[in-house]
Each structure stands twice: as structure tokens, then as C-alpha cells.
Design an enzyme around this catalytic site. Structure first.
Site, PDB file in Angstrom:
ATOM      1  N   GLU A   1      64.895  17.651  53.027  1.00  0.00           N
ATOM      2  CA  GLU A   1      64.846  18.529  54.201  1.00  0.00           C
ATOM      3  C   GLU A   1      65.746  18.057  55.329  1.00  0.00           C
ATOM      4  OE1 GLU A   1      62.227  17.440  52.489  1.00  0.00           O
ATOM      5  OE2 GLU A   1      61.519  19.302  51.598  1.00  0.00           O
TER       6      GLU A   1
ATOM      7  N   GLN B   1      60.656  24.835  52.575  1.00  0.00           N
ATOM      8  CA  GLN B   1      59.826  25.546  51.600  1.00  0.00           C
ATOM      9  C   GLN B   1      58.429  25.861  52.156  1.00  0.00           C
ATOM     10  OE1 GLN B   1      59.139  24.146  47.280  1.00  0.00           O
ATOM     11  NE2 GLN B   1      61.009  25.364  47.324  1.00  0.00           N
TER      12      GLN B   1
ATOM     13  N   HIS C   1      50.083  23.010  52.711  1.00  0.00           N
ATOM     14  CA  HIS C   1      50.654  24.347  52.549  1.00  0.00           C
ATOM     15  C   HIS C   1      49.967  25.363  53.457  1.00  0.00           C
ATOM     16  CE1 HIS C   1      52.054  22.272  48.963  1.00  0.00           C
ATOM     17  NE2 HIS C   1      52.897  23.233  48.711  1.00  0.00           N
TER      18      HIS C   1
HETATM   19  C1  LIG Z   1      58.946  17.002  51.084  1.00  0.00           C
HETATM   20  C2  LIG Z   1      58.651  18.154  50.198  1.00  0.00           C
HETATM   21  N1  LIG Z   1      59.526  19.163  50.126  1.00  0.00           N
HETATM   22  C3  LIG Z   1      59.282  20.227  49.340  1.00  0.00           C
HETATM   23  C4  LIG Z   1      58.143  20.302  48.597  1.00  0.00           C
HETATM   24  C5  LIG Z   1      57.872  21.516  47.701  1.00  0.00           C
HETATM   25  N2  LIG Z   1      57.975  21.085  46.310  1.00  0.00           N
HETATM   26  C6  LIG Z   1      56.878  20.727  45.619  1.00  0.00           C
HETATM   27  S1  LIG Z   1      57.271  20.118  44.122  1.00  0.00           S
HETATM   28  C7  LIG Z   1      58.912  20.348  44.357  1.00  0.00           C
HETATM   29  C8  LIG Z   1      59.880  19.940  43.300  1.00  0.00           C
HETATM   30  C9  LIG Z   1      59.649  18.523  42.886  1.00  0.00           C
HETATM   31  O1  LIG Z   1      60.535  18.192  41.870  1.00  0.00           O
HETATM   32  P1  LIG Z   1      60.436  16.794  41.141  1.00  0.00           P
HETATM   33  O2  LIG Z   1      60.473  15.690  42.141  1.00  0.00           O
HETATM   34  O3  LIG Z   1      61.464  16.777  40.087  1.00  0.00           O
HETATM   35  O4  LIG Z   1      58.979  16.770  40.519  1.00  0.00           O
HETATM   36  P2  LIG Z   1      58.378  17.776  39.412  1.00  0.00           P
HETATM   37  O5  LIG Z   1      57.803  18.925  40.182  1.00  0.00           O
HETATM   38  O6  LIG Z   1      59.474  18.175  38.514  1.00  0.00           O
HETATM   39  O7  LIG Z   1      57.323  16.990  38.737  1.00  0.00           O
HETATM   40  C10 LIG Z   1      59.142  20.901  45.613  1.00  0.00           C
HETATM   41  C11 LIG Z   1      60.464  21.262  46.142  1.00  0.00           C
HETATM   42  C12 LIG Z   1      57.243  19.232  48.713  1.00  0.00           C
HETATM   43  N3  LIG Z   1      56.092  19.214  48.037  1.00  0.00           N
HETATM   44  N4  LIG Z   1      57.534  18.176  49.497  1.00  0.00           N
END
Ligand SMILES: Cc1ncc(C[n+]2csc(CCOP(=O)(O)OP(=O)(O)O)c2C)c(N)n1
Ligand SMILES: Cc1ncc(C[n+]2csc(CCOP(=O)(O)OP(=O)(O)O)c2C)c(N)n1
Ligand SMILES: [Mg+2]
Ligand SMILES: [Mg+2]
Lengths: 368, 326, 368, 326
Positions: free
Chosen positions: B60, B82, B129
Site C-alpha cells: 500500500e 483494498q 474489513h
Molecule cells: C496489508 C494488506 N493489504 C491487502 C490485503 C487484502 N488481501 C488479503 S489476502 C491478499 C493476497 C495475499 O496474497 P499472498 O500473500 O500470496 O497470500 P495468499 O492469499 O496467496 O495465501 C490481499 C491483497 C490484506 N489482507 N492486507
């Protein structure tokens, strides 16, 4: 030599023990005790079946949004299997089976995803942090735990989990740097499941591996086949032993795959092909490990069927217990619990106002 | 004119601004191929390509920081966080740069950037959220903090925010995203980022709300009228900061009573500012203490309890009756 | 090969052209035009003398806290010398001589450090961002500029400066990752001056070089002798050309030294030895480059003396102009300037109240 | 008893807590060898070693995040943010974890951590080194936000903050750091993190202030008494959040008039909350609008103009006269 190349003593290892064709590299095979193997297999199967069940409960509206783990069972279990019970485990939000291994209860997952705060209770003996949703933000906590372990001379390590997407956050970088500067007993386990919601791994970062990010901190980094429980376990055990022995942190990249949706709110058809998923289904970690256990003679088809039944019953009971709780109206006063050691006066007042309001509403409801 | 949800209306605003001005760029996590997790940016990548609807890595601070650089260059970035609960990772970029570059360069560089973020409860979501922390951004000089309450004003405010020469934090009430539809004209509409709106006239009490709270507030007003003949005037802030205090101070001068509603925690929340201004500017007209109906000073609970955390028509109506007792 | 080593096509180059003994590697010598050399030398000398003057002004209480640049002149100038005027330059807070090269005015530094907001004015033609104090936070801005350059197909690049300490911040990591994912025309210039206030380089990060952090992003990284203007220029020119040619970002680590205090509020005797400073004084970038210019025949002792006089006069005039302005009471109403394009009503009211207050105070002052 | 500056008093608090409890660990940028840029941690490294006075790399999120891990483990970290203006880099760690881990684990894990940060203007500092944004932290449920005003209460509050089982954000007024000395007893003193203090009695008007603003407020009170016979009651908040509204609502019930003073920008600042509570709890006693004397909704200027930005005794006294006119 005014323009020279720096001799950097770095290397990124890639580890695979039991490959997708079932070929085993015996030289690398870790010795898992005859008790460990079936326990690991059972937990893996339980994780798979429970994940499937949660998905169907969610589809029926009986629980809310949750992130399935399908495909990542070996990657999670191989890592936590290398921990002792009182080692610290710092999860992200997609480590259900790792948490099960560490003692979490099935119905708490259901209650948690049904929105019940009670479900986050953690046993007094457990050394597991609660789920952490802001991506990568839990990594510094593992570093702080590891710092404390070192300060208190404890024979513990801290292990933390995160995704491929998490490697882009500043917290990833800051945590690895701190861990390495202070040479702390912490193992960073990256679940590279190829996707961060809709962003594929190659758009998350331009580097060939995630493991090589360890080089930025002179930290050992290793890439392992994350669908190969033996490889993950071997790498994790090595890292845990190094950490426990004072050798500092390690970054492990488990190359795995998110076979299911990101969360149940997600529609992967918008961004990835079925063909890609098919390719990875062939590398299913559960099947691969199950085959291995059969080859090792600790499992056979009859036992698997029996296990499936046991697990189905276990899940069914947990669903029953959870749904019984869900049917009871949650205690509204819980809003004010666990905010502070001593509830401050401002909150006492708010709680009182809330109590009056509830009473008034009940009164109204009674009189129509 | 078409009946649209807020998500569709926001999408329309983005699409039309992008059609009109190739300096408008949408960027963030999953805003491209996926169309945003709430589909606000749906289809933009097909129409404008991945250079205009930019999927970024998961970071972010870099999203907002890159947006700042784009804005300084002369583009009009629309960054998506998001969820508002993940905008804190970018807090220093917003506080220390977006809000300051104009003054720090004596007007040579400006930051015509929008940071969009879904906020608020009521959608059975996971932790982080459901929060409403607009007060953080409202307290930062140099920013504008905007929160629409329905599809039509969301569209008009987003158009204005994109065209605004200053950085705008734009919180979108998730609970309203798909809750109802409104007629949204095809031709671009705009609303000033400096005016609240009278959404219901009344003479007994002034209710101030914004975002997802406007609907339960109107509902309470209807109930009060129906059951007790109380005529509540309802004001929708639309822009939280810089705050428009003209309408609500004028209203409270008329009614002598006020109730302020928000989802955010009570203490140090936006309601305090509204009350302070009513106090400063309409003190002699006030006939009773102004009451706040807000979230509690607690963590937003997991969703099984969110109905108790969130203000609703019943709580608002009761507060009105309480203030009118005096 | 289940346990294998990954062939990573990475290397970190180390570059030095003119070493501290004056030895020149002619094969690597960049062609600096006969106009460039004396301009560079003059700016370097101006930077050094102005820095000294600011220090004495600060000690006399005539300006406030500022961060001296002594020792980092080559490192800064070598980098910006590779830029065109309309390339973007994104400074941190210790790039005084780089900013001078790019057209900043001496008296504005004095006024800025005397607390005058007016001093941050930036010319309409200048492509230089203002000083950025929160460490590393300016890096994403350079990335955004570079993104825009690419989007608008401009023949520009963005160059950004930061210290060794800055490499620990999350923003460093996020910025480099974004730059590399989008393959943007941006050059990251790290001024590794060995210290971040009291924290020595080896406690800032555990990696052998800072340049190798580029490997985490598959980005070219190079370590250069930062006290060797020729080496810095050569590396920067290569990076700028690569960026301009569509080849993406580069990380340059300039190994240099903060010969003076962190800021004038700092007391380095608390954490470092004089002996260490002495070692680095021997590698003074100004002397080294001056000797080179003499060898090249573009400079001689007479010219240097003449230059010293010119520069002394130039600085004296700037100090005069700045102090004249400092003597005038700054316009209080400026508080409300440049906050928004259109001053919102809340602020109009505050400004009016402020005007009334000032008037009342003047009135009071008049009547005793 | 020794006469101490606030810096010395804070240093004493840290030293004694570290002597008493080896789980107290100081960490941050330059807190070790350098003793902190303001010397608050001076000498701790010599007495306790570098494992107790920990110089960290330059990364605020990791400092606070690591502190959280340490606190969960059972230590009592005292994190230093070099200036409050750089605490935003750690904002998500504070908002999303420090304030929440207790509830998120149903009390199994707590975060007995202190985050210290020098704040406020008046010391001729560079940009980002003069801001007062305590409202950000005051609006986060789960935290305590404390601001001392003098050497003796600074020491007592810091001891209490370190011993507190919950996370405390502890802002230290730079302008007071070395401005004056007070007797500070050798034996540890404590002050509750839930009580404001009456620092001057009076019957005509209530002045509420905290931090560096307490001194000009007292000065104004003295001037008012001397020149106009106005007796101002002065309340020092000490803890900003959870706010103690008992003392100031009781006071305003007595005086009927109030002026609230802070350096922070006016809008959505702490003053609004104080006014809202006076309104809620002492409305019928109020005789005139409550006035805020605060920083403006602008960037904190560079220091040549800071005297105009910061409230001073003159502005406060004028506001008092204004409110008493009514
Ligand atoms: C700081 C933050 N930004 C955005 C989100 C929204 N979000 C939740 S999971 C995700 C993707 C995470 O990807 P990854 O680290 O590869 O983990 P995976 O979901 O594939 O297990 C996002 C963008 C969040 N939870 N935290
Ligand atoms: C985010 C942030 N944290 C802390 C500070 C305080 N601070 C100013 S300069 C500095 C050290 C910077 O070190 P480095 O990046 O090596 O740059 P140098 O000062 O050596 O040029 C610190 C900690 C700051 N300005 N910004
Ligand atoms: Mg992933
Ligand atoms: Mg440095």
C-alpha cells in the site's frame, strides 16, 4: 581491479525429495519416525476434508467468507512438523492445517468464520499467535518473539508463515533485515502458492525466485517443492536446527499452489485458466504423501478408508458442536470484553448505556 | 438514466473520467484483471488496457507513494486501497507527502490524487474489513475526506474528486455498495467537495450522518414522524473534511436539538467535531445536549455481533426522543 | 538433481576508476567534456565551502539545524552529472551539492534552514522534488515519476537519493520491487556514508554490500567508490542510459563517508572515533578530483585560488541576501498559503480569526 | 530529591524500571550508544548493555512490530519513535496489532508495550519534527495515549505506562524537555493513566490543556488574574485517551465557561472531544460557547513562523475574555 565482480558466497538451493512422479531421492529422505508419518498423513487428510467441508458450509451460507488451503497442506505441515510444541508459530490467515497440527480445534475455525469472537481463544499452553490478516504485518512479531527467545536464552525458535504476495510489503523486508542483524532464531516460511488473489507470482516481483530475497540480508534462502512434504520438512528441520543452534534466521520458499479460490468471495475464473489448475492438481501433495506412506508400509487402502470415515465423523461432530453454538444468540456484552486489562471509565459508561439500550429493546419487543 | 448500484455508479464515474482524460489512471491490488474485489474497476482493463488499470504488487505504501509521483508528474492517479483497514500501511505517504507537497513546493507540485477505499461494517466481513476510521484522515490538513451515501452522489463526488486539484481520500460504504439502486444519469454530474446536503426537512431535531449511516438515519426520521409526529431534519455530510458546518449549524439553530450518527468509535470521532462546531456557532439556540449515536470505543467485533456495534434506526430514534425530552 | 543450486545469473560489480592514491584506470575513465570537468570541480568546491559556511552560521545561531554533506560531494555530483536538466531528481535531505548542480540557489538553503517556508520555492522549469525528510519515503515518488515517464513515452529518467539507513525502511523495498516489476526508468542512488546517525553500516543490515539488495528484485546492482567522482559518474551514466533505453531500474551503492556530524544537533564523539574519520579524510573526494582536473590540464593552482575567491564572494553575497530577508519579519498570513488550490471555508474562517488576532495584538502592542 | 529536566526525569524512570525488572527493554533508532537524539536513554547502554538498550535498524514498523512480539513473549518493550512524525510508518502495527492482540486472543496475549515519541513544536525544528497528532492515537480503541506536562509527572506517568498491562502511546513535549526543572523524588512515583489533574483552582472559567500547552495556559491564567481578576481553573489532562471527563465536566459545571487548548490542528482534534463531553455532561451549566485555542488546519510551518502557529498565553487569555463576554 577497479571494475571487478564481488565474490558473493551466496547460493540459493532448490530442494525436492519426493517428486510428482513418486520418485524418491533416498539420500535426501528425512527420517520421520513411524509415529510421525501416520500422524502427518492423518492431519493432512483431515485438513483436506475439513477444507472441503468448510467450502460447502460456506456455499450453503452456514459460515462466512474463509480462505481455503487446498493444495498447500504439505507446505504447511512439513514446516510445522519441524517445530516443538513450545516453539512459537506465527500464522498468516491460510494456515488451517498447520494450526490443526499445533492443536487448534475444528469447531473454532467454523465459529471464527461464522463471526464468533469466542473462537479466537488460545490455550494457555499454546505458543501460537492468532490469525493475522494484514498481509506481512505478522513477520515483525515473529522477530520480536525470536529476539525474546534469544534474550531469555530459551531453547525455542519462532516460525512465521506468509504468502508470495506478502514478500512485496515493507514489513517483509524490515522483518528479515531485523532478524538477520540480530541473528535471531526465526524461520520465515513463504507459501508461494503462485497467486495473491488475482496477481500471479511473476507480477508480484520480478525476481526469479522468492528465496533469493534472502540474499539481501546475507541470510540462507532455500526454495523447496512445497507439494513435497518430505522436502519441506527437511528444509524446515535444517532451518529450525540452525536457528536453535544460534545460527540465525532462514527464508524458506515453498513452491506450491492455491488449488481453490483465494477466499470464498473470490472468482478465479476472472484471472486464471482451468488448465493451469489442472497442471497443479497432478502435483497434489496429499496423493503424493499418501503414496509414500503406503510405500513405507505405514498405511494401506483399508486404513485410508477407515481414516476417511473417522475424519468424516470427527468433522461432523465438530460441525454439530459449532452449529449448536451458532444457534445460541451470542452474548452482546462481549463487545466490551478483552479491550483493556481494566475497562476504562469511558467504556464502563458505554457498556452501561448499551445495557440500558438492550433492556429497552427487549422491553419494546415484549410490548410489540 | 439507468438504475444503478453504488458499485456500478462508481464504475461509471471512473470509466467516463478515463474516457475524457488519459491522465486518469486506476491502480492498486487486483484492480485490473480482477476488476477489484468489489468490482468497482470492472471492465476498465478491457477498455483502457493494463497501463490505465494497473495491477500492482501487494504494497500500500508503494501504491500511494507511486500515485504521488504520478500526480506530481501531471497524471491523475486513482489509487485503490483494498479495504480502508489496510490504508494504514500507506499512512505516512498520505500524511507526510500527499497532504504536504503543495505547500512544501510552494505550489510548484500538486497531488491531484484520489485514494479510494471501501470502509464500514454491515457486510459480515473478517477482521479489519469493517472499520470506519475516517477521523484519521479528516484530521490531516491538506487532504479532503469524502464519503458518499448513495449511488448517485457517489458517482458525482468521485468525478469531482478525480478532477480536484488536491488529494482526496474517498471512503466508500461497503454496506451501500449493492444495497439499493438509484437513477444515475449518463451525463457526468458533479458535486462540490465542500457542501453537505439536506436530505430531509424537519423542524424538531437535526440529525447529522454520512455514508452508510444516512439510511438508518432516514429510517429513524420516518419512524419518528410516523409514530410520534417528530419532524427530523437530516443532513448528509458527504464531505467530512474540510467540514461544511453551515448547513448543520443553520439547521440546529432552527431545531435546537441534534443527534450525530456515525459508525466510527465515539471518542475522538467525527461526531465530536460536529458537536464542537454546533457549540461554537449555534450555542445560544441549543435546547438540549447533543447526543452521539456511534460505534463503541471497542474493536469492531466479528460479524456475529456487528448488529450490536453498528448504530441502527432504533438507536437513533431513541436518541432523538431522549434529546427531545429535555 | 533434487537438491541443487540455482544458477542465478547475478553479480554485483564493484567500480573504482580513480583510486585514493590518485591511480587512474584509463580503460574505465569516462569521457567528461572539457566544459564538464571544470563545472563539476567548481560545483564541488562550492558545495564544500558552502557546507563549511553553513556550519559556522549554524554554530553562531544564524541558521537552525542542518545536515552537512562534507565528504559526499563526489558521490552526489557524479550521479546527477549523468542527468539531463529535465530528468527528474528526487532528493532526500542531504543532497545540497547535487541540488546546486541542478540549479538550486545558495540563499534558499540558508533561508530553509532558518525556517522560512518561502525557501522551498521550486522553479517552474525545474524537475527537482523538494527535500524529503521521512527516510526512504521519497523512493516511491521517483517510481511514480518513472512510471509516468514510461506511460507518456518521455525520453526522461528519474533518479532518487537516499542513505544507507534508508535501505532498512519498507519503502526502500517496496519502491525497488515496483520499479523492477514495471521495468521503469529510475536510478536508485544510495549514499552509503557508513552511518545513519549513530548506527554504523554493519548494524544497519547484515549484508556484505547494499548493492546486493538489488538481487532481491533481479535488478542490476553496482557498488562504486563514492569518493571517486569518475566512478560514480560512469556507473550513473550507464544506469541512466539503460533506464532511458528501456532497460529498467538500477541500484547504485556509493561507498562514501559522512565526514561531519549527522546534523548540527548531533555529537558523533558519542559513537565513533576520530581515527575512523581520519582514515576517510585521506580519501577526500574533493582533493582526489581536483588532482585529476589538474592532471587533465583543466585546472591549476592559480585557477584554484581564483576560484576560492570567486566562491567565497558568491557565498558571501548569498549570505547577505539571505540575512537581509531573515531580518524582515516573515508574513504571518503565509501560514494559510499553499494548503489547497482553493482555501476551504473552515480555513478562511481560521485565517480571518488569525487576522483579527494579529490586529488586536498590534493594537495592544501600540498601547503598551 | 533533585531538580531535573523532563529529559532527566524520563531517563530516571527508564533506569529505575530497568533496574527493577529485567523484562523492560528499550529499543529504537539511536537509543543505545547515542542515548537517543534527545538523550532520554542516555547511559542506559552502559548500565544495562546493548541487549537492554537496543539500537535497531532504521525501520519504525519493525521496531513497533518487534516490540509487539516481545510484549507477547512477556517482556516490557519501550519503543522509541525518534519523532512522533515518523510514527506513521508504524501506524498499522499500532492500529492493527498492538491495540488488538488482547481481544484477538481473548486475553491470552497482551501487549504491555510503551511507544515513546517526542512531539510538538516550539524548538525550531525541521519539517515533520513539530507536529502534534495525538488525536490519531486517541481514536484507536485498545490503546492509551498519555502526554505529560512537566518533569515530575513525566517520570510518574512513564513508570505507570511501563507497568501498564496495555499498550501506551507516550508523547513527550519537546518544548518542555529542557525548558525547566522540577524536584523529582528518587523513589519511584506513579500516576494513574486514567486521571487528569487540577493544576490551578478558579471559579470563572475552566481551561483544559495538556503537554507543552499547560505552561502557556497557566501563564494566561496568571495574567487574567493579575489584570482582570479572572480566576481560571486549569486542568491538565495527562492522559488523552481513554479520556477522563470527570474533572473537566465538574469544573465547567462550576464555572459555566471553558476554553480548550492544544497545539494540534483544530478540526477533528482532541479539543472537539472535550467539548463534546462538556456538552453531553454539563450542558445545562454552560453559559457561553466553549472556545478552542489550537493549531490551525494547516501544515506546521517552518520555524520562522511557528510562534504564530502555536497557541500562547496571549491567545488563550483573549479567548477567555471572549467567552466571558457572553
Ligand atoms: C496489508 C494488506 N493489504 C491487502 C490485503 C487484502 N488481501 C488479503 S489476502 C491478499 C493476497 C495475499 O496474497 P499472498 O500473500 O500470496 O497470500 P495468499 O492469499 O496467496 O495465501 C490481499 C491483497 C490484506 N489482507 N492486507
Ligand atoms: C522515517 C524516519 N525515521 C527516522 C528519521 C530520523 N532520522 C533522520 S536522518 C536519520 C538517519 C538516516 O540515515 P541514512 O539513511 O544513512 O542517511 P544519512 O543521514 O546518513 O545521510 C534518521 C534516523 C527520519 N527522518 N525518518
Ligand atoms: Mg499467494
Ligand atoms: Mg548514512
Amino acid at each position: 581491479m577497479p571494475k571487478s565482480e564481488l565474490e558473493l558466497p551466496y547460493r540459493i538451493e532448490v530442494l525436492s525429495v519426493l517428486d510428482e512422479t513418486g520418485h524418491l531421492d533416498q539420500a535426501l529422505e528425512p527420517e520421520l519416525t513411524p509415529e510421525m508419518l501416520p500422524r502427518l498423513h492423518r492431519t493432512m487428510l483431515l485438513g483436506r476434508r475439513f477444507d472441503e467441508r468448510m467450502l460447502s458450509l460456506q456455499r450453503q451460507g452456514r459460515i462466512g467468507t474463509f480462505p481455503p488451503i487446498k493444495g498447500q497442506e504439505a507446505s504447511q505441515l512439513g514446516a510445522v512438523a519441524a517445530l516443538e510444541a513450545n516453539d512459537w508459530m506465527v500464522p498468516c490467515f491460510r494456515e488451517m492445517v498447520a494450526q490443526l497440527w499445533r492443536g487448534a480445534r475444528l469447531e473454532n475455525f467454523l465459529l471464527y468464520y461464522a463471526g464468533f469472537d469466542e473462537a479466537v481463544a488460545i490455550g494457555a499452553e499454546q505458543h501460537d499467535l492468532p490469525v493475522s490478516i494484514p498481509v506481512a504485518s505478522q513477520l515483525p512479531h515473529a522477530v520480536g518473539l525470536a529476539w525474546s527467545i534469544k534474550y531469555r536464552n530459551q531453547p525455542q525458535v519462532a516460525m512465521t508463515f506468509f504468502g508470495d504476495g506478502a514478500t512485496s510489503e515493507g514489513d517483509f523486508h524490515e522483518a528479515l533485515n531485523f532478524a538477520s542483524v540480530f541473528q535471531l532464531p526465526v524461520v520465515f516460511v513463504c507459501q508461494n502458492n503462485q497467486w495473491a488473489i488475482s496477481i500471479p507470482r511473476h507480477r508480484q516481483t520480478h525476481s526469479r525466485t522468492l528465496a533469493q530475497k534472502a540474499l539481501a540480508y546475507d541470510m540462507p534462502g532455500i526454495q523447496v517443492d512445497g507439494n513435497d512434504l518430505l522436502a519441506v520438512f527437511r528444509a524446515a528441520r535444517e532451518a529450525v536446527e540452525r536457528a536453535r543452534g544460534g545460527g540465525g534466521p532462514t527464508l524458506i520458499e515453498c513452491v506450491t499452489y492455491r488449488m481453490s479460490v483465494h477466499t470464498t468471495a473470490d472468482d478465479p475464473s476472472r484471472y486464471r485458466t482451468d488448465a493451469e489448475v489442472e497442471e497443479w492438481v497432478k502435483r497434489d501433495p496429499l496423493e503424493r504423501f499418501q503414496r509414500y506412506c503406503i510405500d513405507k508400509g505405514v498405511l494401506d487402502q483399508t486404513r485410508i478408508e477407515q481414516l476417511e470415515q473417522e475424519i468424516a465423523a470427527e468433522i461432523q461432530e465438530a460441525v454439530g458442536r459449532a452449529e449448536a453454538k451458532m444457534k445460541q444468540e451470542p452474548d452482546p456484552m462481549d463487545l466490551f470484553e478483552h479491550m483493556y486489562d481494566q475497562l476504562p471509565r469511558t467504556l464502563v459508561e458505554q457498556r452501561e448505556a448499551f445495557t440500558r439500550q438492550l433492556a429497552a429493546e427487549r422491553e419494546e419487543a415484549r410490548h410489540g | 438514466m439507468a438504475k444503478m448500484t453504488m458499485v456500478q455508479a462508481l464504475n461509471l464515474a471512473l470509466r467516463q473520467r478515463m474516457e475524457a482524460d488519459d491522465s486518469v489512471i486506476v491502480l492498486g491490488e487486483d484492480v485490473g484483471r480482477d476488476g477489484g474485489v468489489f468490482r468497482v474497476t470492472d471492465g476498465l482493463i478491457d477498455q483502457f488496457g493494463e497501463n490505465r488499470s494497473v495491477d500492482t504488487p501487494l504494497a500500500e505504501s508503494a501504491i500511494v507513494g507511486m500515485g504521488i509521483g504520478m500526480a506530481v508528474f501531471g497524471l491523475r492517479p486513482v489509487c485503490e486501497m483494498q479495504f480502508s483497514g489496510f490504508s494504514y500501511q500507506a499512512f505516512h505517504q498520505i500524511e507526510s507527502h500527499a497532504a504536504r507537497l503543495r505547500r512544501r513546493s510552494r505550489g510548484r507540485f500538486t497531488v491531484p490524487m484520489v485514494v479510494r477505499a471501501p470502509y464500514g461494517g454491515g457486510v459480515r466481513a473478517l477482521e479489519h474489513h469493517s472499520e470506519s476510521r475516517e477521523a484519521f484522515y479528516a484530521h490531516i490538513p491538506g487532504l479532503k475526506m469524502v464519503i458518499p451515501s448513495g449511488p448517485r452522489n457517489a458517482r458525482a463526488l468521485l468525478v469531482s474528486a478525480i478532477e480536484d486539484p488536491d488529494p482526496v481520500i474517498f471512503f466508500e460504504p461497503k454496506a451501500v455498495y449493492r444495497a439499493f439502486r438509484e437513477e444515475v444519469p449518463e451525463a457526468e454530474e458533479r458535486l462540490p467537495l465542500s457542501r453537505s446536503q439536506l436530505v430531509r426537512e424537519g423542524r424538531h431535531v437535526t440529525l447529522v450522518a454520512y455514508g452508510a449511516m444516512v439510511r438508518p438515519t432516514l429510517e429513524a426520521a420516518d419512524q419518528l414522524q410516523a409514530h410520534s409526529g417528530i419532524e427530523a431534519e437530516v443532513i448528509d455530510l458527504l464531505t467530512i473534511s474540510p467540514i461544511d458546518d453551515e448547513l448543520f449549524t443553520a439547521s440546529v439553530k432552527k431545531t435546537g436539538h441534534a443527534v450525530v450518527v456515525h459508525e466510527a468509535p465515539k471518542s475522538f470521532g467525527p461526531g465530536a467535531e460536529i458537536i464542537a462546531r454546533m457549540m461554537e456557532k449555534s450555542f445560544y439556540y441549543l435546547e438540549a445536549p447533543i447526543i452521539r449515536v456511534t460505534g463503541y470505543d471497542t474493536m469492531f467485533p466479528l460479524f456475529a455481533r456487528e448488529q450490536w456495534y453498528l448504530p441502527n434506526a432504533r438507536r437513533i430514534a431513541r436518541a432523538v426522543q431522549e434529546t427531545l425530552k429535555h
